[in-house]
Write an enzyme that holds these catalytic residues in place. Structure first.
Site, short mmCIF file in Angstrom:
data_model
loop_
_atom_site.label_atom_id
_atom_site.label_comp_id
_atom_site.label_asym_id
_atom_site.label_seq_id
_atom_site.Cartn_x
_atom_site.Cartn_y
_atom_site.Cartn_z
N ASN A 12 0.93 -0.97 0.21
CA ASN A 12 -0.40 0.08 0.12
C ASN A 12 1.34 1.23 0.30
O ASN A 12 1.38 1.13 0.52
CB ASN A 12 -1.15 -0.60 0.93
CG ASN A 12 -1.45 1.26 1.18
OD1 ASN A 12 -2.04 2.06 0.39
ND2 ASN A 12 -2.68 1.56 2.54
N LYS A 14 0.40 4.46 -0.25
CA LYS A 14 -0.49 5.37 0.29
C LYS A 14 -0.49 6.88 -0.45
O LYS A 14 -0.19 7.09 -1.58
CB LYS A 14 0.03 6.09 1.66
CG LYS A 14 -0.56 4.27 2.88
CD LYS A 14 -0.02 4.98 3.89
CE LYS A 14 0.00 3.21 4.82
NZ LYS A 14 0.14 3.53 6.03
N HIS A 98 -9.69 1.05 5.52
CA HIS A 98 -8.28 1.50 6.35
C HIS A 98 -8.55 2.86 7.35
O HIS A 98 -8.98 3.69 7.43
CB HIS A 98 -7.58 2.26 4.70
CG HIS A 98 -5.58 1.88 5.61
ND1 HIS A 98 -5.51 2.81 6.57
CD2 HIS A 98 -4.94 1.07 4.90
CE1 HIS A 98 -3.94 2.43 7.01
NE2 HIS A 98 -3.60 1.95 5.99
N GLU A 100 -6.83 5.01 7.92
CA GLU A 100 -6.41 5.86 8.05
C GLU A 100 -7.96 6.74 7.64
O GLU A 100 -8.01 7.90 8.05
CB GLU A 100 -5.34 6.32 6.51
CG GLU A 100 -3.99 6.25 7.86
CD GLU A 100 -3.03 5.42 6.70
OE1 GLU A 100 -2.55 5.70 5.91
OE2 GLU A 100 -2.08 5.17 7.69
N GLU A 170 -5.29 -4.97 11.02
CA GLU A 170 -4.24 -3.77 10.58
C GLU A 170 -5.05 -2.77 12.01
O GLU A 170 -5.50 -2.59 12.27
CB GLU A 170 -4.98 -3.06 9.40
CG GLU A 170 -4.32 -3.20 8.30
CD GLU A 170 -3.46 -2.84 7.37
OE1 GLU A 170 -2.22 -2.82 7.12
OE2 GLU A 170 -3.94 -1.51 7.67
N GLY A 176 2.30 1.85 11.24
CA GLY A 176 3.64 2.40 10.99
C GLY A 176 4.32 3.16 12.56
O GLY A 176 5.23 4.13 12.41
N SER A 216 3.20 -1.90 9.99
CA SER A 216 5.02 -2.81 10.57
C SER A 216 5.38 -4.13 10.14
O SER A 216 6.35 -4.29 10.46
CB SER A 216 5.58 -1.75 12.35
OG SER A 216 4.76 -1.03 12.31
P1 13P Z 1 2.65 0.55 7.82
O1 13P Z 1 3.04 -1.10 7.04
O2 13P Z 1 3.96 1.68 7.60
O3 13P Z 1 2.96 0.32 9.34
O4 13P Z 1 1.39 0.58 7.46
C1 13P Z 1 1.23 -0.96 7.58
C2 13P Z 1 -0.58 -0.22 6.64
O5 13P Z 1 -1.38 0.60 7.06
C3 13P Z 1 -0.82 -0.55 5.18
O6 13P Z 1 -1.95 -0.28 5.10
#
Ligand code: 13P
Length: 258
Positions: A12, A14, A98, A100, A170, A176, A216
């Site tokens: 992903n 982003k 997601h 976010e 997740e 992150g 992560s």
């Molecule tokens: P990270 O791998 O940067 O922790 O992000 C995970 C994520 O949100 C994937 O959709």
């Protein structure tokens, strides 16, 4: 997932990368996937979808995903993107719900549910993200949150065989942060998710729904995370941005055996 079975590894991106950066990445990745039986999906920004899908066409192992969409078929919704525009641009998958988007853009289970239904109707495979916050985890509410996100997010969803839907666990505290769920903890959550899916769709269909882990993920924890029998793949954020780091994730078993 037993370590010798193919996994689905989704990167992903982003809100990162220009078209040129994406094309260089995909050309390099095309060489790297030759060494693995794992399937690879890149979830790219809208502006890159078309060129990425075109570039990935010659490598059937790489598929392209969008990261969001609107639930409406079409209409006067300035700035939004419809499912059929995504399929038209070459996307096969779409990430929905997601954390976010839930957190920064106020997306509710109900809205996400409308999107899941629209995506399925238009032939896109939704990657529905679910996961608890740190507070919910610490107060023992993980299962309650997961159950609600699954049942509300999938209300009135009917599946043909289960292969047309993917779930991604997740945990918000792992995204992150550099802190990932341990292999045992991830499998525990995934096995709970599988049970809820069985209640909803029956054993046969639930057994075909892939459940990915995200949060992560890096080359160092890939093997541990993929050991769980209900962990069918990974959703990778930060570690998917550099093609060499991502290579170590998708080819982890090759490196392990070397
Ligand atoms: P990270 O791998 O940067 O922790 O992000 C995970 C994520 O949100 C994937 O959709």
């Amino acid at each position: 997932m037993p370590l010798d079975s193919p996994s689905l590894i989704v990167g992903n991106w982003k809100m990162y990368k220009t078209r040129e950066e994406a094309l260089d990445y995909i050309n390099e990745l095309a060489e790297k996937v030759k060494g693995t039986s794992n399937e690879v999906v890149l979830a790219v920004p809208f502006t890159i979808l078309y060129s990425a899908a075109k570039a990935a066409k010659k490598t059937p192992q790489i598929k392209i995903s969008a990261q969001n969409m609107n639930d409406a078929k079409e209409g006067a919704f300035t700035g939004e993107i419809a499912a059929k525009m995504l399929t038209d641009a070459g996307a096969r998958y779409v990430i929905l719900g997601h954390s976010e988007r839930r957190r920064y853009f106020g997306e509710t289970n109900e809205f996400i549910n409308h999107k899941v239904k629209r995506a399925l109707k238009e032939g896109l495979i939704p990657i529905l993200c679910i996961g608890e916050s740190k507070e919910e985890n610490e107060s023992g509410k993980r299962e309650e949150v997961l159950r609600a996100e699954i049942l509300e997010g999938l209300a009135d969803v009917h599946l043909k065989d289960g292969k047309e839907l993917i779930l991604a666990y997740e945990p918000i505290w792992a995204i992150g942060t550099g802190v990932h769920a341990g292999g045992k903890e991830a499998e525990e959550a995934h096995s709970f998710i599988r049970e809820v899916l069985k209640e909803k769709f029956g054993d046969e269909i639930a057994s075909h729904i892939k459940i990915l882990y995200g949060g992560s993920v890096n080359p160092g924890n890939t093997k541990e995370l993929l050991t769980g029998k209900n962990v069918n793949g990974l959703l990778v954020g930060g570690s998917s941005l550099d093609v060499n780091t991502f290579d170590h994730i998708i080819n982890f078993n090759k490196q392990v055996n070397e």
